[in-house]
Enzyme design. Structure first.
Site, PDB file in Angstrom:
ATOM      1  N   PRO A   1      -4.538  74.968  32.698  1.00 49.24           N
ATOM      2  CA  PRO A   1      -3.109  75.273  32.733  1.00 49.24           C
ATOM      3  C   PRO A   1      -2.599  75.677  34.107  1.00 49.24           C
ATOM      4  CG  PRO A   1      -4.032  76.115  30.711  1.00 49.24           C
ATOM      5  CD  PRO A   1      -5.197  75.639  31.542  1.00 49.24           C
ATOM      6  N   ASP A   2      -3.341  76.521  34.826  1.00 44.52           N
ATOM      7  CA  ASP A   2      -2.917  76.896  36.165  1.00 44.52           C
ATOM      8  C   ASP A   2      -2.800  75.678  37.074  1.00 44.52           C
ATOM      9  OD1 ASP A   2      -2.539  79.816  36.727  1.00 44.52           O
ATOM     10  OD2 ASP A   2      -4.471  79.949  35.734  1.00 44.52           O
ATOM     11  N   LYS A   3      -3.797  74.808  37.016  1.00 44.27           N
ATOM     12  CA  LYS A   3      -3.834  73.677  37.941  1.00 44.27           C
ATOM     13  C   LYS A   3      -2.852  72.581  37.559  1.00 44.27           C
ATOM     14  CE  LYS A   3      -8.531  74.686  39.404  1.00 44.27           C
ATOM     15  NZ  LYS A   3      -9.942  74.246  39.436  1.00 44.27           N
TER      16      LYS A   3
END
Length: 393
Positions: free
Chosen positions: A167-169
């Site tokens: 999700p962050d990336k």
């Protein structure tokens, strides 16, 4: 040669991964990214494990090609310094929790009043409205809410996390593309704008095409749900593991012949792609039973000859010596002036006329404070006073 974003200045107020990785991509492509960090430890990733002489590997990669300034935005004088920096900037990126920028006086409405063509980017976990905006947001929370964990469920139906912070990336990649699009729009119109991006939105959009087919055409949900517990494409051999996939009819025919069962080509359970999906467990059981009888190298050679997509399953250490990675010159080794020898991937996209490059190593905390403030027109005496009062360091 200058990168494609040469001449674009970005004020980066973000921490952790989603924001810093987005601005790293833009910095790799030539943008002048000024990383604004709070006094003390700065970005929290500076304190993560594996530090060498105070430089963590995560920070060293996600914040390369940037300049660092330490600025206390909890103090009005710090906010005034930031506004002077924004006057010379094209983009501002922030990922504070909802309400924080309003309290500091650097929300979009107030900042854009003095810089109407600014591209102001807000990255959040859930957006600006709704029942979840009070939640602290990290990768596992978004994996859980987006359905990503349930998609990864094991044969018993137990949800499982992906061990990479997807999700962050995904949010970082989405943000980098959105910022570039906003820059193009401003070149056409001369106007800035507020770009909002929620991690939840980015991940749901990311997983949808192939992970939500049962919910795409309304009214057909039960008919197309993939059987629960369908396994992945990991096959054990006599000396390791490989993956092999057969999506098209020709690939399936190549696999069936290679494993010695050409009769599978006309088998009604596997004849068409939809049949192979519906009977995936049976198909994978039969395939796995045969593949475990020979070595990885034997199967990979045979599958390659039959044009069946396949690869060895490599460890992280294997990646460093993979011949295709070497042929792509993907991993770059260099000498960080503070932390010493390091390796990292080069920018993935290759621009022929305006190449992206590893121009600057990740900065030490506040390494460029004086240079950045001098560019903002703040005199040496004023910088000394700000430093004495703890506004900068």
């Amino acid at each position: 040669m200058a990168g494609p974003l040469d001449g674009i200045r970005i004020i980066d107020l973000t921490q952790m991964i989603s924001g810093p990785m987005a601005t790293m991509i833009l910095a790799d492509q030539g943008a002048d990214v000024i990383k604004v960090e709070p006094p003390g430890i700065g970005d929290l990733t500076r304190a993560m494990g594996g530090r060498k002489r105070g430089m963590s590997p995560t920070f060293a990669v996600a914040n390369r090609n940037k300049r660092s300034i330490v600025l206390n935005l909890k103090e009005p004088r710090g906010v005034e310094v930031l506004k002077r920096m924004i006057a010379n900037a094209d983009v501002l990126v922030q990922n504070f929790r909802p309400g924080a920028v309003e309290r500091m006086g650097i929300d979009y409405d107030r900042v854009v009043h003095n810089k109407p063509n600014l591209i102001y980017v807000s990255i959040s976990g859930f957006g600006e409205k709704g029942p979840y905006i009070h939640k602290r947001t990290y990768d596992p929370v978004i994996q859980a809410l987006s359905g990503l964990m349930s998609i990864q469920a094991d044969e018993n139906g137990r949800p499982r996390m992906i061990r990479v912070i997807v999700p962050d990336k995904v949010t970082a990649l989405t943000a980098a593309q959105a910022i570039t699009a906003a820059i193009v729009a401003r070149l056409r119109t001369g106007q800035g704008q507020h770009v909002r991006l929620a991690m939840l939105d980015a991940v749901v959009a990311f997983i949808w095409p192939e992970s939500m087919p049962a919910y795409t055409f309304i009214g057909h949900e039960p008919a197309t749900v993939r059987p629960p517990g369908t396994r992945d494409l990991v096959f054990e051999t006599t000396d390791g593991y490989i993956t092999a996939a057969a999506n098209s009819d020709s690939e399936w025919a190549g696999l069936a012949r290679t494993v010695g069962h050409p009769e599978w080509i006309e088998d009604p359970r596997f004849k068409h792609p939809a049949d192979r999906i519906r009977n995936a467990d049976v198909r994978l059981d039969l395939t796995a039973e045969i593949i475990r009888t020979r070595t990885s190298a034997e199967w990979l050679t045979a599958f390659d000859a039959a044009e069946v997509p396949c690869a060895p399953i490599q460890s992280r250490a294997d990646l460093l010596t993979d011949p295709q990675v070497a042929a792509n010159h993907l991993i770059v080794e260099s000498e960080h002036p503070h932390a010493g020898p390091m390796r990292q991937p080069r920018p993935a996209a290759r621009f022929e006329a305006t190449p992206a490059a590893l121009r600057l190593f990740a900065p030490t905390l506040g390494q460029h404070t004086d240079a950045i403030l001098e560019e903002a027109g703040i005199a040496a005496a004023d910088r000394a006073a700000l430093r004495a009062s703890g506004i900068i360091s």
